[in-house]
Design an enzyme around this catalytic site. Structure first.
Site, short mmCIF file in Angstrom:
data_model
loop_
_atom_site.label_atom_id
_atom_site.label_comp_id
_atom_site.label_asym_id
_atom_site.label_seq_id
_atom_site.Cartn_x
_atom_site.Cartn_y
_atom_site.Cartn_z
N LYS A 103 0.84 -1.19 0.00
CA LYS A 103 0.00 0.00 0.00
C LYS A 103 0.88 1.25 0.00
CE LYS A 103 -3.98 1.83 2.57
NZ LYS A 103 -4.74 1.71 3.82
N HIS A 105 -0.30 4.52 0.29
CA HIS A 105 -0.95 5.70 0.85
C HIS A 105 -1.55 5.32 2.21
CE1 HIS A 105 -4.16 3.45 -1.16
NE2 HIS A 105 -4.99 3.98 -0.27
#
Length: 224
Positions: A103, A105
């Protein structure tokens, strides 16, 4: 055979997780039986499944460890369900899983659930290990998090067949990585409990299916 193991076998049949017929495993083997934990689909089923895993974990590892790690994707609900079941028995174990994609963000990183760090003792939870390939992908993810001790691996069913060589996948994992391994039940338990014994008015493993299972183990069965 312990009562909870007999119940678990019947539970797999009821949930259509344990199936018999003609299948191909991830490792490419044609098999007369297949275990797909993706068929546990309700809250009640997951609650019961977590309880069975918790019994197997306590029998092998006790509860003196920190994190239950479930590899994505099927290991995610397994780690959650089993950690809840362990908490109901007084052991507050953290759960953790990996993401398939990192991921970039918000809460960045490859893990979800609890972080893992130096000194943590980890038990890995999976559905079924046929050839032992997935553990080779999982261990580097865990060990990259710090000075972590991986105690072992628990699966739902030991298929009792060869891994990469002549020994069982679980035995190979033990010898290659030094991990203790356990399963809720083995396929020998399944055959013992279901062969020519009626369950809900049906013979699930009859002589024909038993012969097919025996032939499969003649080809792929693990050496002791």
């Amino acid at each position: 055979m312990e009562q909870y193991k007999q119940e678990f076998i019947e539970f797999m049949v009821d949930c259509k997780v344990l199936k018999f017929g003609d299948f191909v495993t991830k490792s490419g083997r044609k098999t007369p039986f297949f275990i797909n934990t993706g068929f546990y689909r309700t809250g009640e089923q997951l609650k019961r499944l977590g309880g069975y895993y918790a019994k197997a974990i306590k029998d092998k590892f006790g509860t003196d460890f920190d994190v239950l790690f479930g590899p994505a994707y099927k290991g995610i609900p397994l780690s959650v369900a089993a950690s809840i079941a362990l908490s109901e028995e007084g052991a507050d174990i953290r759960y953790c899983s990996n993401r398939k994609e990192i991921k970039d963000h918000g809460d960045k990183g490859i893990l979800l659930g609890s972080p893992i760090g130096d000194g943590d003792r980890v038990v890995i939870i999976e559905d079924v290990t046929t050839a032992g390939t997935s553990i080779g992908e999982t261990l580097p993810i865990i060990k990259a998090q710090g000075d972590v001790k991986v105690l072992g691996l628990v699966v739902s069913v030991d298929r009792m067949e060869r891994g990469q060589g002549s020994k069982s996948a679980l035995k190979e994992i033990h010898e290659k990585y030094g991990l203790e391994t356990t399963a809720i039940v083995t396929m020998a338990d399944v055959v013992e409990h279901l062969y020519n014994k009626p369950y809900k008015g049906e013979i699930i493993i009859d002589d024909t299916l038993k012969a097919a299972i025996d032939a499969y183990y003649e080809q792929y069965g693990a050496e002791e």
